[in-house]
Design a protein around this motif. Structure first.
Motif, PDB file in Angstrom:
ATOM      1  N   LEU A  98      31.220   0.760  -0.112  1.00 52.42           N
ATOM      2  CA  LEU A  98      32.477   0.996   0.446  1.00 52.42           C
ATOM      3  C   LEU A  98      33.200   1.819  -0.334  1.00 52.42           C
ATOM      4  O   LEU A  98      33.921   2.791  -0.084  1.00 52.42           O
ATOM      5  CB  LEU A  98      33.162  -0.275   0.659  1.00 52.42           C
ATOM      6  CG  LEU A  98      34.800  -0.179   1.122  1.00 52.42           C
ATOM      7  CD1 LEU A  98      34.738   0.481   2.559  1.00 52.42           C
ATOM      8  CD2 LEU A  98      35.330  -1.689   1.264  1.00 52.42           C
ATOM      9  N   TRP A 240      28.540  -6.441   5.056  1.00 51.99           N
ATOM     10  CA  TRP A 240      28.320  -5.175   5.111  1.00 51.99           C
ATOM     11  C   TRP A 240      27.574  -4.440   5.961  1.00 51.99           C
ATOM     12  O   TRP A 240      27.866  -3.247   6.298  1.00 51.99           O
ATOM     13  CB  TRP A 240      28.039  -4.807   3.480  1.00 51.99           C
ATOM     14  CG  TRP A 240      27.926  -3.333   3.456  1.00 51.99           C
ATOM     15  CD1 TRP A 240      26.874  -2.300   2.902  1.00 51.99           C
ATOM     16  CD2 TRP A 240      29.190  -2.344   3.472  1.00 51.99           C
ATOM     17  NE1 TRP A 240      27.132  -1.057   2.952  1.00 51.99           N
ATOM     18  CE2 TRP A 240      28.687  -0.759   3.260  1.00 51.99           C
ATOM     19  CE3 TRP A 240      30.330  -2.342   3.824  1.00 51.99           C
ATOM     20  CZ2 TRP A 240      29.197   0.311   3.262  1.00 51.99           C
ATOM     21  CZ3 TRP A 240      31.388  -1.396   3.839  1.00 51.99           C
ATOM     22  CH2 TRP A 240      30.874   0.390   3.647  1.00 51.99           C
ATOM     23  N   GLU A 244      29.489  -1.641   8.024  1.00 48.96           N
ATOM     24  CA  GLU A 244      29.689   0.097   7.853  1.00 48.96           C
ATOM     25  C   GLU A 244      29.616   0.528   9.188  1.00 48.96           C
ATOM     26  O   GLU A 244      30.013   1.788   9.525  1.00 48.96           O
ATOM     27  CB  GLU A 244      28.498   0.340   6.879  1.00 48.96           C
ATOM     28  CG  GLU A 244      28.395   1.806   6.520  1.00 48.96           C
ATOM     29  CD  GLU A 244      27.135   1.751   5.624  1.00 48.96           C
ATOM     30  OE1 GLU A 244      27.333   3.026   5.032  1.00 48.96           O
ATOM     31  OE2 GLU A 244      26.367   1.142   5.677  1.00 48.96           O
TER      32      GLU A 244
END
Length: 253
Positions: A98, A240, A244
């Protein structure tokens, strides 16, 4: 599930559930369908000379710690608990990606807000704020990256917490930090013990963190951690691998 029961060592600020769960961190499950906003691809934005966007930080009016381009078209916000195993897993598996791919591109800003789950959580939420705004997110990530030893040390100090509610307010939070090894942990990361004790002596500042956690969680319907918002839209509790694609769908591509 391993549990640690903590005493109600503060009469007001810690009038919160004090069961420390090392795995589950709330009631929400990961959403099965993307609720992320959609957008056209956005261009990268150069950081100020000599800096990366992840080094640019400010405290928001809501008490969150924001890093990155403050004018980024994609605004990611996380409600996280420093005693949440799922938050730690997100930090360990996703935060570097990130930061490096999205925040440093200038496309995405990141704001961290605390949802306080228990007394140790509250003490840590104050301790990460004992330095500069630039240190809040990195110190929080350090807690999550070292989650297992931090929680193990906290359990070892549990017995010493029994009578801390009898201490004056300007001493009790530092006493918690001492008993649970947090003074040592943060001292190794740039917050001296004297600095931490002085910071934790400010009971009003500690209580404000707890009050913000309660008020904002109710206002924004945050029932578990980590819960993410993209451009103000609650997209739920994510890892994640699912977050994403949402950032990309919103235009970070």
């Amino acid at each position: 599930m391993t549990m640690l029961r903590l005493p109600r060592f503060a009469p007001t600020a810690l009038a919160l559930p004090l069961a420390l769960a090392l795995a589950a961190c709330g009631e929400k499950d990961a959403v099965s369908e993307s609720g992320a906003p959609t957008g056209e691809p956005v261009a990268a934005v150069a950081a100020p000379a000599g800096q990366q966007w992840a080094d640019v930080a400010t405290v928001t009016p809501e008490g969150g710690a924001l890093i990155g381009n403050p004018n980024a078209p994609i605004k990611l916000m996380e409600f996280g608990s420093l005693t949440c195993g799922a938050c730690a897993q997100f930090a360990q598996t996703g935060f570097e990606h990130l930061r490096d791919k999205y925040i440093n591109s200038g496309r995405v800003s990141f704001e961290l807000r605390n949802q306080v789950h228990n007394g140790i959580d509250l003490v840590m939420a104050r301790m990460v704020r004992c330095s500069t705004p630039e240190a809040i997110v990195p110190l929080s990530e350090q807690v999550w990256m070292n989650f297992e030893p931090v929680m193990e040390r906290a359990q070892q100090g549990a017995a010493a917490l029994e009578n801390m509610g009898q201490l004056p307010e300007n001493q009790r939070y530092a006493a918690v930090a001492e008993a649970t090894g947090l003074l040592d942990f943060f001292a190794a990361r740039g917050i001296s013990k004297d600095q931490a004790r002085a910071c934790l002596a400010d009971g009003k500042a500690v209580e404000e963190i707890a009050n913000r956690s309660t008020a904002q969680s109710e206002e924004l319907n945050v029932t578990g951690t980590p819960t993410f918002f993209i451009n103000g839209r609650n997209v739920g509790t994510q890892g994640w691998a699912t977050l994403e694609p949402m950032l990309q769908e919103a235009g970070a591509r």
